[in-house]
Enzyme design. Structure first.
Site, mmCIF file in Angstrom:
data_model
loop_
_atom_site.group_PDB
_atom_site.id
_atom_site.type_symbol
_atom_site.label_atom_id
_atom_site.label_comp_id
_atom_site.label_asym_id
_atom_site.label_seq_id
_atom_site.Cartn_x
_atom_site.Cartn_y
_atom_site.Cartn_z
ATOM 1 N N GLY C 506 18.236 -32.194 -36.958
ATOM 2 C CA GLY C 506 17.553 -33.145 -36.100
ATOM 3 C C GLY C 506 17.170 -32.555 -34.769
ATOM 4 O O GLY C 506 16.363 -33.104 -34.043
ATOM 5 N N GLY C 508 15.508 -29.877 -34.206
ATOM 6 C CA GLY C 508 14.178 -29.287 -34.182
ATOM 7 C C GLY C 508 14.150 -27.812 -34.488
ATOM 8 O O GLY C 508 13.108 -27.156 -34.327
ATOM 9 N N GLY C 743 17.939 -21.596 -25.515
ATOM 10 C CA GLY C 743 18.507 -22.832 -26.041
ATOM 11 C C GLY C 743 18.982 -23.679 -24.887
ATOM 12 O O GLY C 743 19.474 -23.172 -23.908
ATOM 13 N N GLU C 746 22.415 -28.624 -24.781
ATOM 14 C CA GLU C 746 23.645 -29.257 -24.285
ATOM 15 C C GLU C 746 23.709 -29.423 -22.784
ATOM 16 O O GLU C 746 24.577 -30.131 -22.276
ATOM 17 C CB GLU C 746 24.839 -28.418 -24.738
#
Lengths: 293, 166, 785
Positions: C506, C508, C743, C746
């Site tokens: 989910g 991506g 990334g 979070e």
């Protein structure tokens, strides 16, 4: 079984294990909203969604529409019936514990000797101690209807009786005998200038049951209160009629100090458990706001 | 309950299914386990999340709290029935969810799409607030609410402009 | 010259969108196999108990039951090298599994559980971390010998002190405090959290001869695969793990015990076996977030410089963990040692074993927890010197060249296999971190900070009992740059498949990796298919943890695509009679850069080559070196959030009016997906402190609310309106990521809770140092209950 929302949930958690299910929805003509000279008559199988959207209820019995709108979620409101909402079981997490977790609680309400909430987690439980069980009546419609002096028609095979909704509830449930069902809810006609308000406080703005709720019906003449009915939800094993709060209001003008005094009186008898004292100021605030509208 | 078996016919999407069910089986379980229609998801299984939403006679209801037995004679719409049965073309709501990234993990998606369909049926030009009220019973743990609202409003615009029957 | 991208940076629809909107994406609970059996697990009612006897004979005799397992007939192995065995003779938390049953229907399996007789010897248990640290406290794990986790033989923690505390010290804090003009101190708490993945834990195992196939809902396929093979004493070559559509793991999707158990049931029953946890089981029988209690002390000078920071953290480990001490180490390095690089800082942390459910990775992995502590005291320090909290952060926050470290080094582990060192070999953070200042400023601008902030102890607005406040928090999280590998396989029609063990759950990944590979190869987005998380075909990779999807997984895919491109260029160069470095690839063509008319379709090169496959492994993280200083660049992402809240001081209800989050992402591969991820973290962090509460009864260790009505996830009505949920992307290319992308999923989780707490303070004048910002706690703080 009416809408089934509560019953199927209880079955899944193993709280009830019925040998047979009787589908009430096959009974003809229990889904209606009618108005006559006496007042409003709602068939027990009428869905919450219909009640929420009915013109006559939105216009003249606004508090009922407000309470109906606050129930659960749109999907549940499509499925659930007013009769079911009034008769639904408590939400106490000890009572409803699913056995798949390996732990179960044979609590007082189930026939055991012990209430686990008292010494355990009771943040959602009652602040008014009217019995040995501290689970609260979770219905939104009940306080609103009681504030409007509603009655329920209770039917059995050989007859029926009419019971004021205020006397329908007991600390461990309600007065229905095993062979009885509610067939109709009757709400007496309200004076055109009555003020009605249902306020619900919950952690989330949808889905949740009330942490505290207040239904207030105020009738005033020339600014002076002639009649007041204030009913609290989510804070006691049954809907709680705040009689002291009503008495403070009678004959008074609606001023800030009168409203505040009434709100304080509403919670005067509160004896919170170890974790739910926060419900007291919330209830007080809701009472104030419900009276003022 | 004694495990009595009932033979029923269920009208799901554009098909009729004849099957045997036990009284206590929920519609969600029957759709998923007996009819192979696994598009309907069960996330909480107790009516608290809306993932299992299907349309019964055009109204969104929770299939995990509906007995299959009670659904005879009703029209059930699941996510598998959203696309055009003749051409396979995606419903505008589905297209909007594809184009505007209306899903992350995809579990709440079928429920969201069906609830949105019922909304747009009744209210073809909703405000953002009305969309949010309609989806108030559908939980998205992935927090995709903003995009989902965007998708529903985009779908509404598409549908107002086209020939689709909501 | 700025690069022009045709696919990178575009808001393209998700690769798996169509199957998800049609309900055709099969999650593990949706998969049915012929002859499949259903498994159920018997769970202990006691928090700490030894199984004296367990009699399964009646269960085994029940018609329809095909296999029963207990600690007596499963191998004595430690899945994921943890504390506990696969099925242990001693249970260490209420709800822990003691037996597994496979039967032809779920109902029969459940009935069989009731027929298993277990006699327990109840042992003393402990649930609270501080209680467990007291002398004389019962041991939560008797065999372990201590309640303070300090590593095991299988998983040593070299830098852990003998008393179990992990230390990080820079400079001299005592001197730093004497240099300060003011000192602020306090104790802060952060709560546990239940992942509540939309799909509960589920596994299907099927044996075909002596080969095992497992469909597992997990985000760390390679890890689970290696571990399963080990637990079952099988060669990896005979075990196949498939995770095509895992579901929102948020860090915790690792069924380390369940998967081998189901494999053993399937082998015993000689039929495929499926288990789907009920929601209640998932809430008590998987993992949860660590809770923190942190004593902090900070020294500041009148001009706003921070002279010293001291933090002492105690966390509640629970009965076991898939990432023991890593999460604590992550707090130590990211938020505690890097975010505000003051010259004197001391951190010590410990993690305490208790008889509560085990903890796992959870969105943010220690940085939200540390941030919820640090960013509240930072605010208190700013107030002490009467400095605007935005200014204070701009002055003190990390920037290019600030010390940096990987979390494994805090534990004393090297990044790859060999033993690490006890000395901390600090590197730096790269040039991309200068975007933190930009993030703060952009968030301030978008949220209208200058107009709204009226000074300390002055709310934004007052309207009767309703008071509005605004607050800021910044945060950091690593953007894991791990060893990972990928394969890009060209097909004969010129399309490509990228193969990776990373998952699409989910977030991506599948979409972004296809965009990068298409961009590199000169293909169109629709030409690139993804084949993910099938160990029979996909090469190893860390999996989607630590926001590593982009930084690790996509990085590897980019290298593999470049490898494939070079091979294609060799083939094309020969056909076109030019040198490979004269070629370019775009729009499905390979052509000569200087003479674009001369070229061949990519498909032609593929057909001519017959088999053209690109492979790659990421370089070692230590190889990413800063040119200017020669130091290793450690990979981090940063965010800044400004929250505006409105508090009803009579009921304690806090409404969140607006959340503005500025987030760096290196290079936005797909801005929509990045915004989706920010929304996820924003919503999840709001839930963490406003409505979610993982309640453990302190006398029995039982989780009281293991269901979604009593464990409250944010609904659509609890989050701000769309225009008021603002995401700002700042692109500041990083040194290690594909096209500079990093990334970031979070990092937004680290900033929400403290921003809300700081806004609450601005609105009401009360500081909540406890773990929740609920009406209950707000009323308490206001003195009203």
């Amino acid at each position: 079984m009416a809408g089934g929302v509560d019953l199927i949930s209880l079955m899944k958690d193993g709280v009830v294990e019925p040998k047979a299910l009787v589908n009430l929805k096959t009974i003809q003509d229990l889904t209606y909203i009618r108005e006559d000279a006496e007042g409003l008559k709602i068939g027990a199988l009428t869905s919450i969604d219909e009640i929420e959207n009915a013109r006559v209820i939105k216009d003249k019995y606004t508090m009922i529409a407000e309470a109906a709108h606050s129930v659960a979620s749109p999907q549940v409101r499509n499925m659930a019936t007013i009769g079911g909402n009034l008769c639904q079981e408590v939400r106490c997490w000890y009572y409803r514990r699913s056995p798949v977790t390996g732990t179960s609680f044979y609590c007082l309400r189930k026939g055991g000797k012990h209430c686990y909430a008292i010494a355990g987690r009771n943040e959602y439980h009652a602040i008014f101690r009217t019995g040995k069980c501290f689970a609260v009546c979770p219905s939104d419609l009940a306080p609103a209807l009681i504030a409007l002096e509603a009655k329920v028609k209770v039917a059995r095979l050989d007859g029926e009786r009419v019971v004021p909704l205020e006397r329908f509830y007991t600390p461990l449930g309600n007065i229905l005998e095993p062979d009885e069902i509610i067939t109709e809810i009757l709400v007496p006609a309200q004076p055109p200038d009555s003020k009605q308000k249902y306020l619900k406080f919950r952690l989330r703005k949808s889905i949740d049951f009330a942490i505290s709720s207040v239904a207030a019906s105020i009738i005033a003449e020339s600014g002076r209160i002639t009649k007041a009915r204030i009913v609290l939800g989510g804070v006691a094993p049954t809907p709680y009629r705040a009689i002291r709060a009503e008495e403070v209001l009678k004959g008074q003008m609606i001023t800030a100090s009168v409203v505040e005094a009434s709100a304080k009186a509403a919670v005067k008898e509160a004896k919170p458990l170890s974790l739910n004292a926060y419900k007291v100021p919330i209830t007080e605030a809701l009472v104030k706001r419900a009276i003022v509208g | 309950m004694a495990n009595e078996i009932y033979t029923i016919t269920l009208a799901v999407n554009s098909d009729d299914y004849q099957l045997e069910v036990e009284a206590q089986w929920t519609l969600a379980d029957v759709l998923r386990e007996k009819l192979g229609l696994t598009g309907t998801k069960t996330m909480c299984n107790e009516g608290g999340c809306g993932a299992c939403t299907v349309l019964i006679d055009q109204k969104p209801v929770l299939s995990c709290l509906t007995l299959a037995l009670e659904c005879e004679g009703k029209n059930i719409l699941t996510i598998e029935g959203m696309a055009d049965p003749a051409t396979g073309e995606l419903h505008p709501i589905q297209t909007a969810f594809v184009e505007h990234s209306g899903m992350q993990c995809g579990v709440c998606t079928p429920g969201m799409i069906l609830t949105a369909k019922a909304l747009l049926n009744d209210n073809p030009n909703p405000t953002e607030a009305e969309v949010r009220e309609a989806l108030a019973g559908n939980i998205c743990r992935c927090g995709n609410y903003k995009r989902i609202v965007e998708c529903v409003l985009a779908a509404a615009e598409m549908m107002r402009g086209g020939n689709w029957n909501a | 010259m700025p690069e022009e991208f045709s696919i990178l940076g575009k808001r393209l629809p998700r690769k798996e969108a169509i199957e998800k909107v049609k309900g055709e994406a099969q999650f593990v609970p949706d998969i049915q196999l012929p002859g499949m059996l259903y498994a159920r697990l018997l769970r202990s009612p006691h928090a700490h108990a030894r199984i004296v006897s367990i009699d399964t004979s009646k269960a085994e005799a029940l018609p329809g039951v095909k296999a029963v397992l207990t600690h007596r007939n499963v191998p004595k192995v430690h899945p994921r090298r943890k504390l506990e065995y696969l099925l242990d003779e001693t249970v260490h938390c209420a709800g822990e599994e003691v037996a597994a049953v496979a039967a032809v229907t779920k109902e029969i399996a459940e009935e069989a559980l009731n027929l298993i007789d277990v006699e327990y010897e109840i042992l003393p248990a402990v649930f609270d971390a501080e209680e467990a640290m007291k002398p004389g406290a019962p041991l939560a794990h008797i065999d372990y010998g201590s309640n303070i986790y300090h590593g095991t033989d299988l998983q040593p923690v070299p830098r852990c002190r003998p008393d179990g505390w992990l230390p990080v010290e820079i400079g001299d804090v005592e001197k730093g405090f004497t240099d300060a003009d003011y000192i602020v101190e306090g104790t802060y708490e952060t709560p546990m959290q239940y992942h509540c993945s939309p799909m509960p834990r589920s596994v299907i195992c099927q044996w075909t001869g002596d080969k095992l196939t497992c469909w597992v809902d997990t985000q760390v396929v390679t890890r689970v695969w290696q571990d399963m093979a080990q637990c079952l004493s099988m060669p990896q070559s005979d075990v196949r793990l498939i995770a095509t559509y895992p579901v929102g793991g948020y860090g915790g999707k690792e069924p380390e015990r369940t998967a081998p158990l189901i494999a053993l049931l399937a082998r015993k029953a000689d039929r495929p076996v499926k288990i789907v946890f009920s929601r209640e089981e998932d809430a008590i029988g998987t993992h949860r977030r660590l809770s923190y209690k942190c004593y902090e002390k900070i020294g500041v000078k009148k001009d706003g410089a921070i002279t010293a920071i001291y933090q002492k953290m105690i966390t509640n480990f629970g009965r076991d963990s898939t990432w023991p001490m890593f999460i604590l180490a992550c707090s130590a390095v990211g938020t505690c040692s890097m975010l505000y690089p003051c010259p004197n800082s001391k951190w010590e942390g410990c993690t305490v074993i208790t008889n509560t459910p085990s903890h796992a990775a959870f969105n943010g992995f220690g940085d939200p927890e540390a941030g919820f502590c640090l960013e509240r005291i930072i605010d208190e320090a700013a107030e002490r010197i009467d400095m605007d909290p935005v200014e204070f952060r701009l002055k003190n926050c990390m920037r290019y060249g600030t010390r940096g470290l990987g979390l494994r080094q805090i534990l004393g582990l090297a990044d790859t296999g060999d033993s690490g060192s006890k000395e901390l070999d600090w590197g730096i953070v790269g040039r991309d971190i200068d975007s933190l200042q930009e993030c703060i400023k952009k968030a301030a601008e978008k949220s209208q900070w200058q107009q709204k902030w009226k000074g300390w102890k002055t709310p934004v607005a007052v309207n009767g009992p309703r008071r509005r406040g605004i607050g800021i928090a910044i945060g950091i999280h690593h953007s894991a740059y791990h060893l990972s590998s990928a394969v890009v396989r060209m097909n004969q029609d010129g399309t490509a498949n990228v193969m990776s063990s990373f998952v699409e759950m989910g977030q991506g990944f599948g979409t972004a990796v296809a965009q990068v590979v298409a961009e590199v190869l000169g293909l169109r987005y629709e030409d690139v298919g993804v084949l993910l998380a099938d160990t029979a075909a996909t090469p190893p990779g860390m999996g989607n943890v630590g926001s590593g999807g982009t930084s690790s997984g996509i990085a590897a895919a980019k290298y593999a695509a470049e490898d494939a491109k070079q091979k294609l260029f060799s083939i094309a160069a020969e056909r076109l009679k030019v040198k490979p470095d004269e070629l370019e690839a775009k729009n499905r063509r390979i052509y000569v850069k200087q003479r674009p008319a001369i070229g061949i379709p990519i498909a032609e090169a593929c057909l001519a080559g017959y088999q053209v496959t690109g492979t790659a492994v990421n370089p070692q993280p230590e190889s990413i070196i800063d040119e200017k200083t020669g130091k290793v660049i450690h990979s981090y992402a940063i965010a800044a959030t400004i929250a505006e809240v409105e508090v009803d001081t009579e009921t304690g209800m806090m409404d969140v009016v607006r959340i503005t989050t500025a987030h760096d992402c290196g290079k936005a591969i797909n801005p929509t997906i990045i915004e989706n991820q920010i929304d996820l973290s924003v919503t999840m962090a709001n839930g963490w402190v406003r409505s979610e509460n993982y309640i453990i009864d302190q006398s029995t260790g039982v989780v009281i609310n293991p269901n979604m009505l009593d464990y409250k996830i944010m609904t659509i009505l609890d989050m701000p309106k769309s225009d008021d949920l603002q995401e700002i992307l700042v692109e500041s290319p990083c040194a290690w990521g594909p096209f500079g992308a990093k990334g970031m999923s979070e990092t937004a989780m680290t900033t929400q809770a403290p921003a809300l707490a700081n806004a609450l303070y601005n609105a009401t004048g009360v500081r909540i140092r406890g773990d929740h910002l609920t009406p209950e706690r707000i009323l308490e703080a206001l003195g009203k209950s």
